[in-house]
Design an enzyme around this catalytic site. Sequence first.
Site, PDB file in Angstrom:
ATOM      1  N   LYS A 242      -2.492-100.101  -3.405  1.00 44.85           N
ATOM      2  CA  LYS A 242      -2.783 -98.663  -3.483  1.00 44.85           C
ATOM      3  C   LYS A 242      -4.257 -98.429  -3.808  1.00 44.85           C
ATOM      4  O   LYS A 242      -4.918 -97.622  -3.155  1.00 44.85           O
ATOM      5  CB  LYS A 242      -1.908 -98.033  -4.578  1.00 44.85           C
ATOM      6  CG  LYS A 242      -2.367 -96.641  -4.995  1.00 44.85           C
ATOM      7  CD  LYS A 242      -1.516 -96.048  -6.103  1.00 44.85           C
ATOM      8  CE  LYS A 242      -1.914 -96.408  -7.507  1.00 44.85           C
ATOM      9  NZ  LYS A 242      -3.024 -95.629  -8.095  1.00 44.85           N
ATOM     10  N   ASN A 243      -4.754 -99.137  -4.818  1.00 44.79           N
ATOM     11  CA  ASN A 243      -6.107 -98.845  -5.286  1.00 44.79           C
ATOM     12  C   ASN A 243      -7.204 -99.404  -4.380  1.00 44.79           C
ATOM     13  O   ASN A 243      -8.388 -99.214  -4.633  1.00 44.79           O
ATOM     14  CB  ASN A 243      -6.287 -99.303  -6.738  1.00 44.79           C
ATOM     15  CG  ASN A 243      -5.506 -98.402  -7.685  1.00 44.79           C
ATOM     16  OD1 ASN A 243      -5.013 -97.344  -7.290  1.00 44.79           O
ATOM     17  ND2 ASN A 243      -5.381 -98.818  -8.938  1.00 44.79           N
TER      18      ASN A 243
ATOM     19  N   ARG B  62      -6.669 -88.134  -9.076  1.00 42.52           N
ATOM     20  CA  ARG B  62      -8.096 -88.203  -9.400  1.00 42.52           C
ATOM     21  C   ARG B  62      -8.939 -88.856  -8.307  1.00 42.52           C
ATOM     22  O   ARG B  62     -10.081 -88.488  -8.094  1.00 42.52           O
ATOM     23  CB  ARG B  62      -8.260 -89.077 -10.645  1.00 42.52           C
ATOM     24  CG  ARG B  62      -8.339 -88.354 -11.906  1.00 42.52           C
ATOM     25  CD  ARG B  62      -8.550 -89.381 -12.985  1.00 42.52           C
ATOM     26  NE  ARG B  62      -9.887 -89.955 -12.893  1.00 42.52           N
ATOM     27  CZ  ARG B  62     -10.984 -89.385 -13.364  1.00 42.52           C
ATOM     28  NH1 ARG B  62     -10.902 -88.228 -13.969  1.00 42.52           N
ATOM     29  NH2 ARG B  62     -12.148 -89.971 -13.255  1.00 42.52           N
TER      30      ARG B  62
ATOM     31  N   CYS C 287      -5.612 -86.146 -17.563  1.00 44.25           N
ATOM     32  CA  CYS C 287      -4.349 -86.782 -17.186  1.00 44.25           C
ATOM     33  C   CYS C 287      -3.794 -87.525 -18.379  1.00 44.25           C
ATOM     34  O   CYS C 287      -4.459 -87.667 -19.399  1.00 44.25           O
ATOM     35  CB  CYS C 287      -4.517 -87.680 -15.977  1.00 44.25           C
ATOM     36  SG  CYS C 287      -5.364 -89.175 -16.349  1.00 44.25           S
TER      37      CYS C 287
ATOM     38  N   ARG D 159     -10.648 -88.389 -18.524  1.00 43.89           N
ATOM     39  CA  ARG D 159     -11.232 -89.222 -17.469  1.00 43.89           C
ATOM     40  C   ARG D 159     -12.327 -88.431 -16.764  1.00 43.89           C
ATOM     41  O   ARG D 159     -12.114 -87.865 -15.702  1.00 43.89           O
ATOM     42  CB  ARG D 159     -10.148 -89.668 -16.479  1.00 43.89           C
ATOM     43  CG  ARG D 159      -9.161 -90.639 -17.123  1.00 43.89           C
ATOM     44  CD  ARG D 159      -8.005 -90.938 -16.211  1.00 43.89           C
ATOM     45  NE  ARG D 159      -8.327 -91.868 -15.154  1.00 43.89           N
ATOM     46  CZ  ARG D 159      -7.497 -92.167 -14.171  1.00 43.89           C
ATOM     47  NH1 ARG D 159      -6.316 -91.606 -14.104  1.00 43.89           N
ATOM     48  NH2 ARG D 159      -7.843 -93.029 -13.240  1.00 43.89           N
TER      49      ARG D 159
ATOM     50  N   ASP E  92      -3.997-101.521 -16.138  1.00 45.48           N
ATOM     51  CA  ASP E  92      -2.832-101.094 -15.347  1.00 45.48           C
ATOM     52  C   ASP E  92      -1.605-101.984 -15.563  1.00 45.48           C
ATOM     53  O   ASP E  92      -0.535-101.707 -15.014  1.00 45.48           O
ATOM     54  CB  ASP E  92      -3.188-101.045 -13.852  1.00 45.48           C
ATOM     55  CG  ASP E  92      -4.091 -99.867 -13.532  1.00 45.48           C
ATOM     56  OD1 ASP E  92      -4.181 -98.939 -14.348  1.00 45.48           O
ATOM     57  OD2 ASP E  92      -4.725 -99.881 -12.452  1.00 45.48           O
TER      58      ASP E  92
ATOM     59  N   ARG F  59       4.310 -92.592  -6.925  1.00 43.19           N
ATOM     60  CA  ARG F  59       2.880 -92.541  -6.582  1.00 43.19           C
ATOM     61  C   ARG F  59       2.338 -93.935  -6.294  1.00 43.19           C
ATOM     62  O   ARG F  59       1.337 -94.068  -5.598  1.00 43.19           O
ATOM     63  CB  ARG F  59       2.065 -91.975  -7.765  1.00 43.19           C
ATOM     64  CG  ARG F  59       2.258 -90.530  -8.013  1.00 43.19           C
ATOM     65  CD  ARG F  59       1.346 -90.069  -9.124  1.00 43.19           C
ATOM     66  NE  ARG F  59      -0.063 -90.327  -8.782  1.00 43.19           N
ATOM     67  CZ  ARG F  59      -1.082 -90.064  -9.589  1.00 43.19           C
ATOM     68  NH1 ARG F  59      -0.860 -89.529 -10.769  1.00 43.19           N
ATOM     69  NH2 ARG F  59      -2.313 -90.327  -9.224  1.00 43.19           N
TER      70      ARG F  59
END
Length: 415
Positions: free
Chosen positions: A21-22, A90, A114, A119, A303, A395
């Site tokens: 995802k990132n 974000r 969040c 952030r 994470d 998500r």
Amino acid sequence: MGYFKVKNSILNGNVRISGAKNSALPILAATILSSEKLEIENVPDLLDVQTMIEILRKIGKEVIFENNKVTLNGTVENHVVPYDLVRKMRASFNVAGPLAVILGESKVSLPGGCAIGVRPVDYHIMGLKKLGFEVEIAHGEVYIKKGKKEKEVIINLPFPSVGATEHLMTTAALMEGITVIENAAMEPEIVDLQNFLNSLGAKIQGAGSRKIVIEGVKSLNGRSYKVMPDRIEAGTYAIAIAATGGKGYIEEIIPEHLEILWEILKETGTNVTIEKNRVFVDGKGKKRGININIQPYPGFPTDLQPQILVYLSLADGVSMVVENVFKNRFHHIDELVRMGADIRVVDGTAIVNGVKKLSGTKVEGTDLRATAALIIAGLVAEGTTEVHNDFHVLRGYENIVEKIRHLNGEIEHIV
Ligand code: EPU
């Protein structure tokens, strides 16, 4: 809003990891820079990816997303990204720079707060100003206008921010002259983004180290690119298997991306066998507590902090986990304590006293990784756990219910 009903289970079997995802999110944001046909493969089908695709469509790209492949065509035409899309995620803010490079200006809402803490985007803005952009912030929006960039620009980040490194690296790819990012983040996702941009003709080197050098080029081409495997999804399943005392392979991954996790699992009593692109985890037997420092890559990833706390909750002895990336990323602890964990937070450090068991109850996820951790807690806890706020997990974890069931975990998604 739906929830997950999770029962005490031992996870056994193999799990195939999806695309990251990132990595996919900054790569999709970077497609703004090319007007040629692009094909991005191994893109996980997740809410965050859908949000980024919605943004790209809103600003004028033609986007098709099928079978984990995103096909993009066309040029961006609209410079405004509205609040309802930035609010959801974000990472949306990372389109601001590339959009202004192509259209001369962009207006993107400021991302809100969040659950994992404050952030801000001040490093992004500092870097954009160094690149010559005029930046105005008013009414909750950031308006960016292209100006004149100096031939050589050095941006020194106060902290190796992943998002700021990606945003500035992408923005500088099509800006004349040299841009140097110092104290850059070194996460593997940044290397993936560099590889993607270079495959289109960008001239970037140094990703994966603290110094990235970007030599601006005039335009980028089209082609296809495959997103790297998701190291955080891989780590989540490895911890889940180990915590439940099960065993199995985490497949189609790059094991070097998680060296620190393999070390921690081994030191605490889980057997780990590393192969070329898979890792075998065997969590049978007692676990020992350990101290962990959460740090930017190559340190232990923030994470995976909520997930490893669940694992350490049931380990013998005391563990201390110091969170150095998001100081307030501890909301999951209240829920873990309600399940019987003995964890206290003192000055950004979680102090875990190992307990014999957790017990199932109703809990609420507060963000993506916290919710994943509560699902792991549900698998190790006695009885049944209801993990509410399902949308957080959707998500960032592709097919989580199917993957856990494939590992013999008892989980149901109630919608
Ligand atoms: N920071 C600032 N100012 C900035 C930018 C960051 O003060 O302008 C601070 C943050 O507040 C934080 C630290 O710097 O304390 C690090 O934040 P970073 O910018 O590295 O995080 P991010 O880019 O917003 C990405 C991931 C996160 C992951 C962090 C850290 C994406 C889309 N998100 O966020 O992933 O936790 O890096 O590794 O890549 C997740 O996937 O669940 C997730 C939250």
